[in-house]
Design a protein around this motif. Structure first.
Motif, mmCIF file in Angstrom:
data_model
loop_
_atom_site.group_PDB
_atom_site.id
_atom_site.type_symbol
_atom_site.label_atom_id
_atom_site.label_comp_id
_atom_site.label_asym_id
_atom_site.label_seq_id
_atom_site.Cartn_x
_atom_site.Cartn_y
_atom_site.Cartn_z
ATOM 1 N N GLY A 192 6.392 3.474 -1.982
ATOM 2 C CA GLY A 192 6.802 4.884 -2.011
ATOM 3 C C GLY A 192 8.145 5.080 -1.348
ATOM 4 N N SER A 193 8.269 6.154 -0.604
ATOM 5 C CA SER A 193 9.563 6.480 0.006
ATOM 6 C C SER A 193 9.883 5.587 1.208
ATOM 7 N N THR A 200 0.836 -1.196 0.000
ATOM 8 C CA THR A 200 0.000 0.000 0.000
ATOM 9 C C THR A 200 0.873 1.249 0.000
ATOM 10 N N GLU A 201 0.388 2.253 -0.645
ATOM 11 C CA GLU A 201 1.021 3.574 -0.589
ATOM 12 C C GLU A 201 0.548 4.209 0.721
#
Length: 108
Positions: free
Chosen positions: A53-54, A8-9
């Motif tokens: 993501g990050s 998941t983001e």
């Protein structure tokens, strides 16, 4: 018991939200390859809750609470048309004890 990876983001749905919600319906899977594996999930299976993501890390463990079922039967109001190809599963947050176990196992 199988183990899975649920990605998941964090800006869409984060581990912190999972901790608050305790049990959720894992929706939004459109990739055919991911749907193939989601349909194999069985109650009692475990899944690593992975932030993309990050962050790019496993944040915790969830337990699969249901077999997969068609997205349209989920009754969610997310604007997705009835499509038998799309599937969802229900998952539950595991205790902090299990998250600590994961972290020690992965040497995080």
């Amino acid at each position: 018991m199988a183990r899975w990876l649920l990605k998941t983001e964090p800006s869409n749905y984060s581990w912190e939200q999972m901790e608050n919600d305790c049990t959720i319906r894992w929706t939004g899977i459109g990739n055919n390859w991911a749907l193939k594996f989601l349909r194999q999930c069985q109650p009692g299976d475990e899944a690593f809750f992975y932030h993309t993501g990050s962050d790019r890390c496993v944040r915790g463990i969830v337990t699969v609470e249901s077999e997969s079922y068609p997205h349209w039967q989920a009754g969610c109001d997310c604007g997705v048309e009835k499509d038998d190809r799309l599937a969802v599963v229900d998952v539950a947050h595991r205790s902090e004890e299990h998250t600590s176990e994961l972290q020690s196992h992965l040497n995080l």
